[in-house]
Design a protein around this motif. Structure first.
Motif, PDB file in Angstrom:
ATOM      1  N   SER A 163       0.819  -1.204   0.000  1.00 26.62           N
ATOM      2  CA  SER A 163       0.000   0.000   0.000  1.00 26.62           C
ATOM      3  C   SER A 163       0.857   1.260   0.000  1.00 26.62           C
ATOM      4  O   SER A 163       1.951   1.277   0.566  1.00 26.62           O
ATOM      5  N   HIS A 171      -2.036  -0.879  -3.632  1.00 21.70           N
ATOM      6  CA  HIS A 171      -3.294  -0.278  -3.176  1.00 21.70           C
ATOM      7  C   HIS A 171      -3.024   1.151  -2.723  1.00 21.70           C
ATOM      8  O   HIS A 171      -2.071   1.391  -1.983  1.00 21.70           O
ATOM      9  N   ALA A 172      -3.871   2.070  -3.123  1.00 17.97           N
ATOM     10  CA  ALA A 172      -3.751   3.451  -2.665  1.00 17.97           C
ATOM     11  C   ALA A 172      -4.678   3.680  -1.479  1.00 17.97           C
ATOM     12  O   ALA A 172      -5.833   3.265  -1.503  1.00 17.97           O
ATOM     13  N   VAL A 173      -4.160   4.330  -0.457  1.00 16.00           N
ATOM     14  CA  VAL A 173      -4.967   4.716   0.699  1.00 16.00           C
ATOM     15  C   VAL A 173      -5.001   6.243   0.732  1.00 16.00           C
ATOM     16  O   VAL A 173      -3.961   6.879   0.912  1.00 16.00           O
ATOM     17  N   ILE A 174      -6.177   6.805   0.518  1.00 13.81           N
ATOM     18  CA  ILE A 174      -6.289   8.263   0.399  1.00 13.81           C
ATOM     19  C   ILE A 174      -6.772   8.861   1.708  1.00 13.81           C
ATOM     20  O   ILE A 174      -7.798   8.447   2.252  1.00 13.81           O
ATOM     21  N   PHE A 196       1.668  11.076  12.922  1.00 15.11           N
ATOM     22  CA  PHE A 196       0.911  10.796  11.695  1.00 15.11           C
ATOM     23  C   PHE A 196       1.750  10.016  10.688  1.00 15.11           C
ATOM     24  O   PHE A 196       1.335   8.961  10.208  1.00 15.11           O
ATOM     25  N   ARG A 212       4.707   8.491  11.071  1.00 17.59           N
ATOM     26  CA  ARG A 212       5.322   7.238  11.529  1.00 17.59           C
ATOM     27  C   ARG A 212       4.293   6.108  11.560  1.00 17.59           C
ATOM     28  O   ARG A 212       4.600   4.963  11.238  1.00 17.59           O
ATOM     29  N   VAL A 213       3.056   6.442  11.929  1.00 15.61           N
ATOM     30  CA  VAL A 213       2.003   5.418  11.891  1.00 15.61           C
ATOM     31  C   VAL A 213       1.741   4.988  10.450  1.00 15.61           C
ATOM     32  O   VAL A 213       1.715   3.793  10.133  1.00 15.61           O
ATOM     33  N   LEU A 214       1.567   5.956   9.556  1.00 22.36           N
ATOM     34  CA  LEU A 214       1.331   5.603   8.149  1.00 22.36           C
ATOM     35  C   LEU A 214       2.472   4.735   7.618  1.00 22.36           C
ATOM     36  O   LEU A 214       2.246   3.822   6.820  1.00 22.36           O
ATOM     37  N   ARG A 216       4.062   2.545   9.096  1.00 21.62           N
ATOM     38  CA  ARG A 216       3.912   1.151   9.512  1.00 21.62           C
ATOM     39  C   ARG A 216       2.922   0.394   8.615  1.00 21.62           C
ATOM     40  O   ARG A 216       2.938  -0.826   8.542  1.00 21.62           O
ATOM     41  N   TYR A 217       2.035   1.139   7.975  1.00 23.21           N
ATOM     42  CA  TYR A 217       1.007   0.506   7.143  1.00 23.21           C
ATOM     43  C   TYR A 217       1.400   0.489   5.657  1.00 23.21           C
ATOM     44  O   TYR A 217       0.887  -0.317   4.895  1.00 23.21           O
ATOM     45  N   CYS A 218       2.243   1.453   5.245  1.00 18.25           N
ATOM     46  CA  CYS A 218       2.457   1.717   3.819  1.00 18.25           C
ATOM     47  C   CYS A 218       3.937   1.744   3.463  1.00 18.25           C
ATOM     48  O   CYS A 218       4.783   2.016   4.305  1.00 18.25           O
TER      49      CYS A 218
END
Lengths: 335, 335, 335
Positions: free
Chosen positions: A39, A65-68, A97, A99-101, A103-105
């Motif tokens: 992502s 996958h794009a996360v908008i 903000f 650092r969390v993103l 972890r996902y992307c």
């Protein structure tokens, strides 16, 4: 260096390699999927059509996958200043903000326009740089206060596609607009054109010069790549013999914070600075470029934008291809 | 013809073939993925639940990617008038917007409600038609000022699913609502029911007739398909012997631009025009239909919508299946 | 039982099994795709970063598609009261909304914050329960007025990840914030910590106790799992020997509907109740936790959140893994 923040972080050769990669995507030669199953986050502080659609589709074509996310819209408002006591209206700090993103992307694209309120602050691109400072994954600039490198790369690809790789007379020309606009597009276009070794002409009326530090960089890069830089307030002279006309409106640095003064100052230039058939006739059968969205019959006449000289739709399409090249590069091991 | 703008562009046979295809998707017989690896843009000028969710999921089930854009919300505001001098609040022209999207996507769905301000203008469906005019890829109407053909096709599928393919007494009945609503759903339902050869009854109080040009088309199509069209202001008579009750509120053409007059005119009809158990008892054990969203105890009583006669959830489900059929057809070589 | 509304619907063993499953996802051991080719709807009545991004990515990593809806934003406003005469501002009833979504999707996640207006109503979680009542597919609570079970499960996973499975001294500590906030996070954290058998301490100033019914449940679950529950108004004593400091601000039940009274009452606690280096020094080298977003130098000092003791980013990452475990479980045959 893992980010893509401005073309000046790259050499001319590296920019040309990205354009080569973009042509391979466009031609269907490269069908690789380096983002397969992963992502990428796209963070929009400001509205977007081309960037949003082309990034989302580019990511999907690369297998991902794009996360908008739209902070302030459907998400939170963000603080970017170090050490802030956050008892005002900002609900989260960029430090958490991004650092969390991360972890996902695999990467984070961010769009954050200039507010045109404080030149001395905005010229440093504070929000973009806060993202880059705190992120543990690559940051891709989707237009910041001062730079729009994805657009500039698409612009250079389009010039090469239409006119070949030779040095061209490339004119960036200011236009009237009913409100002051950010300088990210003219900044990045001028910078990239200089890096590509073009014969760059920047035309604008009194008071609308680009930033001094940027102009210094542009001049250095032009020298290094065998290009030239010229500045003029004579729009007719600028068009003479041009191969490329790139129209764009922007606000004056001196009027950041006082838009009404900018509007008063620019009123006299409306008629003279529109791109019309008469001015295009002075050129060397130039192509007409604009980053879109464009206000018809304000920036450019219907006659010009609907003529065969207009390449604005190809230019927008090329956003998709260069962004795929940029994402592939940023996420590759060797970048 | 590559667009899907209104059912009147199709023959009755073509509509039935689309419904056949929708049943194949619903039954799990057709698992084809004609959009594999490709993108379809969905442009929403107005809010949406069923259309947004069912289109997004339909596209994904067909193998593709949905790109959702909301001009005016997270994107730009659009001009659709030819030759406009764009120095107002519109930031981009449809001419650029749709051509750029067409470079990224295989098709464009668009939702654009009537503003109920100017009948003479809105009856021509100007925004939808600007999309169709400028686009180089197929346009799918996701509800325009005057038509909602995806809904109408789901409605016809639902009637066939519940009652078979025979000619039925199909009643479109106006209802009170606390504000005037667009006519797209009643227009498209009446048109499609006529094309399907049903015995169509349209019931509404004085002043709420559908557009004249549309009524002419409906009458012609009914004649061609062996159906009938009747108009009545007597809601009790309309319900007598009905097989299908389709409730919907809409605003009066004459009050476009003056909603307060519409509200004053309709106030007297609130009690009489609600669909309730008493009226349903007059029917031939009719099914109850509504496109949703529906205001309970305003358009229809809880007693009716929660009864076994109510097929509104099936009707909403069928949106997914017909839209997959429409997209498959629009993107096929032979359409 | 097919929903995931609160951890109290599950036994301690079941919670531990979900955490086991989350570790398998995190470790790359479990790569199953139980949602392959299917869709899950995510309904946001309130803004979201972590939940939106982590749910969307979690669904995609499980092979499925996320459909994001924002009623009131890009969709309709919803009525949830039974028997309502819907002539006000609500355009659709939850009864239709969730049943339609259930035809398109395998499950529905919903976020609906407390409005902090009416304690007696909001304490019953009316919107979440309307979703659960009407839905024919599983409902996943993405933070309701009173519970945030996905967060609580990520919190318990993080404690186990950092400190092992033993019973720990776990302190939930109130903090000042410039506006009253919902109690969902403290409620669910305290409940889950009790279910996990921890030695739970809840520290808050006078007036900020959690709901009575919930405290009863917490006490029962703690007893059943061999844990303990303590309440204190002495923040220093609370920190003494703590293994976990979990900071969170929330509004007082008694001031629902009168936020200005809450702000007046809490003003005196700002300095004393912030988590700072001095208080952390009293602990047993505790980890610092917060659900994010967090206001720096209001809830916690930069010194603490930027220290090695802070696990807030891991905690946010674990949202992704537990939610994949929850979705897999909810959609499995045996749940």
């Amino acid at each position: 260096m893992k980010n893509f923040l401005t073309t000046s972080d790259l050499t001319s050769d590296q920019l040309n390699q990205l354009i080569d990669a973009a042509f391979r995507f466009k031609g269907g030669v490269d069908n690789s999927q380096p983002v397969a199953g992963k992502s990428i986050a796209l963070v929009f502080f400001n509205p977007s059509l081309r960037t949003r659609a082309s990034m989302q589709i580019g990511i999907q074509e690369l297998g991902g996958h794009a996360v908008i996310l739209e902070p302030g819209g459907t998400s939170w408002t963000l603080e970017h200043r170090e050490g802030a006591v956050m008892d005002g209206d900002k609900t989260e700090h960029v430090a958490e903000f991004v650092r969390v993103l991360g972890r996902y992307c695999e990467a984070i694209g961010v769009r954050t326009f200039a507010a045109l309120k404080n030149w001395d602050e905005e010229r440093t691109d504070p929000i973009l740089n806060a993202f880059a400072k705190h992120s543990e994954v690559p940051i891709i600039n989707l237009e910041s206060a001062m730079q729009h490198p994805c657009q500039a790369l698409a612009d250079m690809m389009t010039i090469r596609e239409k006119l070949g790789s030779e040095r061209k007379r490339v004119v960036l020309t200011w236009a009237w607009h009913p409100k002051p606009l950010p300088m990210a597009v003219p900044n990045s276009f001028a910078l990239a054109a200089a890096q590509m070794g073009h014969d760059l002409v920047i035309a604008y009326p009194t008071g609308y010069e680009l930033g001094e530090a940027l102009m210094e960089t542009i001049t250095q890069r032009a020298a290094a790549s065998g290009g030239g830089v010229q500045v003029t307030k004579n729009i007719d002279a600028a068009f003479d013999g041009a191969d490329v006309i790139y129209a764009k409106s922007w606000g004056a640095k001196q009027f950041y914070g006082t838009p009404e003064k900018d509007l008063a100052a620019r009123a006299q230039y409306r008629e003279q600075w529109i791109v019309d058939e008469q001015k295009m006739a002075r050129t060397n059968r130039a192509i007409f470029m604009h980053c879109l969205p464009v206000r018809r019959n304000v920036i450019v006449t219907d006659g010009v934008i609907d003529s065969p000289a207009s390449v604005v739709i190809d230019q927008a399409e090329n956003r998709l291809h260069v962004q795929k090249a940029i994402m592939s590069k940023v996420l590759s091991a060797e970048y």
